[in-house]
Scaffold this active site. Structure first.
Site, PDB file in Angstrom:
ATOM      1  N   GLU A 120       0.821  -1.205   0.000  1.00 31.48           N
ATOM      2  CA  GLU A 120       0.000   0.000   0.000  1.00 31.48           C
ATOM      3  C   GLU A 120       0.862   1.265   0.000  1.00 31.48           C
ATOM      4  OE1 GLU A 120      -4.048  -1.074   2.238  1.00 31.48           O
ATOM      5  OE2 GLU A 120      -2.271  -1.834   3.288  1.00 31.48           O
ATOM      6  N   GLU A 140      -3.596  -9.957   3.755  1.00 29.48           N
ATOM      7  CA  GLU A 140      -4.387  -9.755   4.964  1.00 29.48           C
ATOM      8  C   GLU A 140      -5.486 -10.801   5.176  1.00 29.48           C
ATOM      9  OE1 GLU A 140      -2.586  -5.686   4.237  1.00 29.48           O
ATOM     10  OE2 GLU A 140      -3.359  -7.334   3.024  1.00 29.48           O
TER      11      GLU A 140
END
Length: 269
Positions: A120, A140
């Site tokens: 990210e 995740e």
């Protein structure tokens, strides 16, 4: 012409190293024993460094990279399992993923794994240079989490819905070459050449007017929030960065240097 010397920051940071080479700031995430995974203190340090970069008129371009064999492994899950806080500053993961007012360009020099929040961070940069043995993933879901540091929004906007879902919903690993073919990696080079290539891109930017660069980034970013191309074009003259460019000495210097057949001497004002 000799290149500017690299000036390291005083050793005031624990989890990040900062060097300045003329108008270039180099930010190195420095938790190699945790693959540069970040916890609250590290987030706050990097955020403060980027605050300083944003506010310093003498700094025009930044490169973010990682110490050791990883770029950033995301959240420090071991720290989280030990009961530590993973709170983040308002500017987001690594002080960058929720920073939407920075018009200065940032280059990600991905020297190794960019996992979760590390991916990210890379997606939040303007240019991504990747080592040929780097790896990108949003794993995740494999640990019961979600990529909430902007990745669930940035990746679909960058590479399209189906391609993004193919990464997000599986947690699979993506090679740099696939990242380049998908469009979120600009260049893939051998690991030892990552910083050289990142500096090359930075040099190309530093040859341009810094105020023109900021105006271009602001206009392009803000245009993405407009509902149509027509409205994006109609609103492009409303930004502060463009007004700063039009009122600057550099706005006059560019055409003058062209007419005099010399390199422009940018002042950033």
């Amino acid at each position: 012409m000799t290149s500017p010397s690299v000036v390291p920051d005083p050793p005031a940071h624990r989890y990040v190293r900062v060097e300045r080479s003329g108008p270039l700031t180099i930010v190195t995430l420095d938790r190699p024993d945790r693959l540069n995974a970040l916890h609250t203190a590290a987030h706050n340090e990097v955020a403060a460094v980027l605050d300083d970069f944003a506010a310093d008129p003498a700094q025009w371009v930044a490169i973010i990279t990682g110490a050791g064999r990883a770029f950033c492994a995301g959240n420090d899950l071991r720290y989280m399992a030990e009961g530590g806080s993973l709170e983040r500053p308002p500017s987001g993961f690594g002080g960058l993923t929720s920073r939407f007012d920075l018009n200065k360009p940032i280059i990600a020099a991905v020297n190794g794994a960019a996992m979760g929040g590390g991916f990210e961070i890379a997606l939040s940069c303007d240019i991504v240079i990747a080592a040929d043995d780097a790896v990108f993933a949003m794993p995740e879901p494999r640990v019961g989490l979600a990529a909430l540091a902007s990745g669930l929004h940035r990746l679909p906007r960058t590479i399209g819905w189906q391609q993004a879902m193919g990464i997000i919903l599986t947690g699979r690993r993506v090679t740099p070459e696939e990242g380049r073919s998908l469009g979120f990696v600009n260049a893939v080079v051998p690991r030892d050449d990552v910083m050289t290539e990142a500096r090359r891109w930075a040099t190309l930017m530093l040859e341009c007017s810094p105020l023109a660069i900021r105006a271009a980034k602001e206009i392009a970013r803000d245009g993405l929030s407009q509902p149509s191309l027509e409205q994006a074009i109609a609103s492009q003259r409303s930004g502060a960065a463009l007004h700063a460019m039009l009122a600057s000495e550099d706005y006059r210097e560019g055409p003058l240097a062209f007419a005099e057949k010399r390199q422009p001497r940018w002042q950033g004002r």
